[in-house]
Design a protein around this motif. Structure first.
Motif, PDB file in Angstrom:
ATOM      1  N   ALA A 185      19.471  49.660  64.184  1.00 32.46           N
ATOM      2  CA  ALA A 185      18.312  49.107  63.826  1.00 32.46           C
ATOM      3  C   ALA A 185      18.154  47.815  64.601  1.00 32.46           C
ATOM      4  O   ALA A 185      17.089  47.448  65.001  1.00 32.46           O
ATOM      5  CB  ALA A 185      17.708  49.701  62.710  1.00 32.46           C
ATOM      6  N   CYS A 189      15.668  46.674  67.393  1.00 34.22           N
ATOM      7  CA  CYS A 189      14.336  45.914  67.081  1.00 34.22           C
ATOM      8  C   CYS A 189      14.161  45.035  67.910  1.00 34.22           C
ATOM      9  O   CYS A 189      12.848  44.657  68.520  1.00 34.22           O
ATOM     10  CB  CYS A 189      14.158  45.713  65.669  1.00 34.22           C
ATOM     11  SG  CYS A 189      15.273  44.632  65.046  1.00 34.22           S
ATOM     12  N   PHE A 197      11.505  44.618  60.015  1.00 31.87           N
ATOM     13  CA  PHE A 197      10.252  44.934  59.013  1.00 31.87           C
ATOM     14  C   PHE A 197       9.119  45.804  59.852  1.00 31.87           C
ATOM     15  O   PHE A 197       8.574  46.383  59.316  1.00 31.87           O
ATOM     16  CB  PHE A 197       9.700  43.781  58.493  1.00 31.87           C
ATOM     17  CG  PHE A 197      10.528  42.882  57.421  1.00 31.87           C
ATOM     18  CD1 PHE A 197      10.548  43.246  56.233  1.00 31.87           C
ATOM     19  CD2 PHE A 197      11.261  41.779  58.288  1.00 31.87           C
ATOM     20  CE1 PHE A 197      11.598  42.350  55.471  1.00 31.87           C
ATOM     21  CE2 PHE A 197      12.019  40.955  57.473  1.00 31.87           C
ATOM     22  CZ  PHE A 197      12.012  41.430  56.092  1.00 31.87           C
ATOM     23  N   GLU A 198       9.436  45.868  61.120  1.00 29.53           N
ATOM     24  CA  GLU A 198       8.301  46.493  62.196  1.00 29.53           C
ATOM     25  C   GLU A 198       8.950  47.731  62.549  1.00 29.53           C
ATOM     26  O   GLU A 198       8.178  48.491  63.047  1.00 29.53           O
ATOM     27  CB  GLU A 198       7.753  45.519  62.929  1.00 29.53           C
ATOM     28  CG  GLU A 198       7.392  44.144  62.361  1.00 29.53           C
ATOM     29  CD  GLU A 198       7.103  43.230  63.375  1.00 29.53           C
ATOM     30  OE1 GLU A 198       5.890  42.627  63.764  1.00 29.53           O
ATOM     31  OE2 GLU A 198       8.180  42.636  63.789  1.00 29.53           O
ATOM     32  N   TYR A 199      10.392  47.640  63.029  1.00 30.35           N
ATOM     33  CA  TYR A 199      10.791  48.599  63.818  1.00 30.35           C
ATOM     34  C   TYR A 199      10.912  50.155  63.197  1.00 30.35           C
ATOM     35  O   TYR A 199      10.986  50.249  62.021  1.00 30.35           O
ATOM     36  CB  TYR A 199      12.407  48.149  64.022  1.00 30.35           C
ATOM     37  CG  TYR A 199      13.132  49.390  64.875  1.00 30.35           C
ATOM     38  CD1 TYR A 199      13.016  49.794  66.007  1.00 30.35           C
ATOM     39  CD2 TYR A 199      13.920  49.964  63.910  1.00 30.35           C
ATOM     40  CE1 TYR A 199      13.926  50.330  66.621  1.00 30.35           C
ATOM     41  CE2 TYR A 199      14.910  51.098  64.486  1.00 30.35           C
ATOM     42  CZ  TYR A 199      14.534  51.308  66.187  1.00 30.35           C
ATOM     43  OH  TYR A 199      15.387  52.281  66.440  1.00 30.35           O
ATOM     44  N   LYS A 200      10.410  51.075  63.984  1.00 32.68           N
ATOM     45  CA  LYS A 200      10.670  52.488  63.742  1.00 32.68           C
ATOM     46  C   LYS A 200      11.509  53.202  64.617  1.00 32.68           C
ATOM     47  O   LYS A 200      11.596  52.864  65.817  1.00 32.68           O
ATOM     48  CB  LYS A 200       9.286  52.897  63.475  1.00 32.68           C
ATOM     49  CG  LYS A 200       8.260  52.400  62.604  1.00 32.68           C
ATOM     50  CD  LYS A 200       6.951  53.294  62.556  1.00 32.68           C
ATOM     51  CE  LYS A 200       6.083  52.696  61.654  1.00 32.68           C
ATOM     52  NZ  LYS A 200       4.667  53.236  61.576  1.00 32.68           N
ATOM     53  N   ASP A 201      12.353  54.114  64.200  1.00 34.36           N
ATOM     54  CA  ASP A 201      13.353  55.060  64.943  1.00 34.36           C
ATOM     55  C   ASP A 201      12.438  55.859  65.799  1.00 34.36           C
ATOM     56  O   ASP A 201      11.243  55.874  65.595  1.00 34.36           O
ATOM     57  CB  ASP A 201      14.349  55.291  64.093  1.00 34.36           C
ATOM     58  CG  ASP A 201      13.780  56.428  63.044  1.00 34.36           C
ATOM     59  OD1 ASP A 201      12.881  57.041  63.318  1.00 34.36           O
ATOM     60  OD2 ASP A 201      14.829  56.883  62.388  1.00 34.36           O
ATOM     61  N   LYS A 205      10.482  56.451  61.755  1.00 36.54           N
ATOM     62  CA  LYS A 205      10.942  55.927  60.347  1.00 36.54           C
ATOM     63  C   LYS A 205      11.441  54.505  60.368  1.00 36.54           C
ATOM     64  O   LYS A 205      12.125  54.264  61.237  1.00 36.54           O
ATOM     65  CB  LYS A 205      12.034  57.078  59.502  1.00 36.54           C
ATOM     66  CG  LYS A 205      11.472  58.326  59.371  1.00 36.54           C
ATOM     67  CD  LYS A 205      12.496  59.083  58.890  1.00 36.54           C
ATOM     68  CE  LYS A 205      11.975  60.566  58.436  1.00 36.54           C
ATOM     69  NZ  LYS A 205      13.388  61.319  57.805  1.00 36.54           N
ATOM     70  N   LYS A 206      11.050  53.836  59.430  1.00 33.04           N
ATOM     71  CA  LYS A 206      11.632  52.478  59.293  1.00 33.04           C
ATOM     72  C   LYS A 206      13.066  52.630  58.500  1.00 33.04           C
ATOM     73  O   LYS A 206      13.247  53.465  57.781  1.00 33.04           O
ATOM     74  CB  LYS A 206      10.876  51.502  58.309  1.00 33.04           C
ATOM     75  CG  LYS A 206       9.516  51.309  59.223  1.00 33.04           C
ATOM     76  CD  LYS A 206       8.567  50.089  58.181  1.00 33.04           C
ATOM     77  CE  LYS A 206       7.288  49.660  59.044  1.00 33.04           C
ATOM     78  NZ  LYS A 206       6.584  48.407  58.195  1.00 33.04           N
ATOM     79  N   ASP A 207      13.773  51.681  58.806  1.00 31.54           N
ATOM     80  CA  ASP A 207      15.186  51.491  58.315  1.00 31.54           C
ATOM     81  C   ASP A 207      14.964  50.811  56.789  1.00 31.54           C
ATOM     82  O   ASP A 207      15.098  49.584  56.903  1.00 31.54           O
ATOM     83  CB  ASP A 207      16.116  51.056  59.144  1.00 31.54           C
ATOM     84  CG  ASP A 207      17.509  51.039  58.543  1.00 31.54           C
ATOM     85  OD1 ASP A 207      17.958  50.955  57.671  1.00 31.54           O
ATOM     86  OD2 ASP A 207      18.447  51.049  59.503  1.00 31.54           O
ATOM     87  N   LYS A 208      14.782  51.572  55.868  1.00 33.47           N
ATOM     88  CA  LYS A 208      14.722  50.822  54.319  1.00 33.47           C
ATOM     89  C   LYS A 208      15.738  50.068  54.033  1.00 33.47           C
ATOM     90  O   LYS A 208      15.577  48.906  53.485  1.00 33.47           O
ATOM     91  CB  LYS A 208      14.156  52.023  53.471  1.00 33.47           C
ATOM     92  CG  LYS A 208      13.677  51.395  52.163  1.00 33.47           C
ATOM     93  CD  LYS A 208      13.152  52.440  51.311  1.00 33.47           C
ATOM     94  CE  LYS A 208      12.732  51.701  49.807  1.00 33.47           C
ATOM     95  NZ  LYS A 208      13.827  51.014  49.153  1.00 33.47           N
ATOM     96  N   ILE A 211      15.748  46.548  55.608  1.00 34.59           N
ATOM     97  CA  ILE A 211      14.522  45.805  55.178  1.00 34.59           C
ATOM     98  C   ILE A 211      15.122  45.392  53.879  1.00 34.59           C
ATOM     99  O   ILE A 211      14.959  44.207  53.398  1.00 34.59           O
ATOM    100  CB  ILE A 211      13.674  46.697  54.940  1.00 34.59           C
ATOM    101  CG1 ILE A 211      12.928  46.992  56.414  1.00 34.59           C
ATOM    102  CG2 ILE A 211      12.254  45.848  54.302  1.00 34.59           C
ATOM    103  CD1 ILE A 211      11.670  48.146  56.608  1.00 34.59           C
TER     104      ILE A 211
END
Length: 234
Positions: A185, A189, A197-201, A205-208, A211
């Motif tokens: 990620a 990103c 903080f903004e990227y989604k796969d 889904k965000k990579d919590k 973050i």
């Protein structure tokens, strides 16, 4: 954006003459994470490769708003420029040069906090010696904090523990508890002009976990440096 009239003017340099240790990745996400918390942030690209500036260009061309300032100063006036500009910001994050000993040194000269990213490659750990010599030299006449950050690593490996222990007994720099893991990620990103903080796969889904890593790094820096958080100051 911060509403305080007097800025913190803290300069954090991500510095290591060894390339490939996640300096730019960490610099960008650290700067963005601080801006999300309401701090005024300047990101200084001090590397002739200009990777942080390239990221900012991709973002701008995609029309994605950026609530921090990014400039490039990969020159011998780096320390002087940072000294002139820092009064306008709460944090100045310097993405230091790799394989450029003088530019690396100038980033350290300019900083209040030197963070030395390191992977768990023994070769990278050995190559860190030149950067630490510069830190030691400059700390002989000026007081500033310095820390190791283990970044681009896999914590659930034997080599992670071995190299971490070796760094702890070989060099005087404390090692931050926060760790930046090796995650797809992070690279994906930046290629899109985004931050973690903004990227989604591909599944939206965000990579919590990623973050949380960056937020933990920010929290630890603020805590170790006794910097009052914005929400605590109002």
């Amino acid at each position: 954006m911060s509403t305080k009239t007097e800025k913190l003017s803290k300069v954090i340099a991500l510095t290591n003459q060894k390339g490939g240790v996640s300096k730019t990745t960490t610099s960008i996400n650290l700067a963005f994470g601080l801006s999300l918390r309401g701090y005024d942030v300047l990101l200084v690209d001090g590397d002739p490769q200009a990777s942080a500036l390239d990221w900012a260009t991709v973002r701008d061309e995609a029309g994605i708003e950026l609530d921090l300032t990014v400039i490039g100063v990969p020159k011998t006036n780096l320390a002087k420029e940072v000294a002139k500009l820092k009064a306008n910001y709460d944090f100045v994050i310097i993405d230091g040069a790799g394989r450029q000993s003088e530019l690396t040194r100038l980033a350290i000269v300019a900083c209040d906090i030197a963070i030395v990213p390191n992977t768990t490659s023994p070769l990278d750990a050995w190559a860190t010696k030149a950067t630490l010599e510069s830190i030691n030299e400059i700390q002989s006449y000026r007081d500033f904090s310095s820390y190791f950050l283990l970044s681009g690593v896999k914590t659930k490996t034997k080599i992670f523990t071995e190299v971490k222990d070796w760094l702890a007994v070989t060099y005087p720099l404390p090692i931050l508890d926060s760790v930046i893991e090796l995650r797809t990620a992070y690279s994906r990103c930046l290629g899109e002009g985004l931050t973690i903080f903004e990227y989604k796969d591909d599944h939206g889904k965000k990579d919590k976990k990623a973050i949380d890593e960056v937020n933990a790094l920010i929290d630890e820096i603020l805590s170790r440096e006794n910097i009052i958080k914005i929400e605590e100051a109002v």
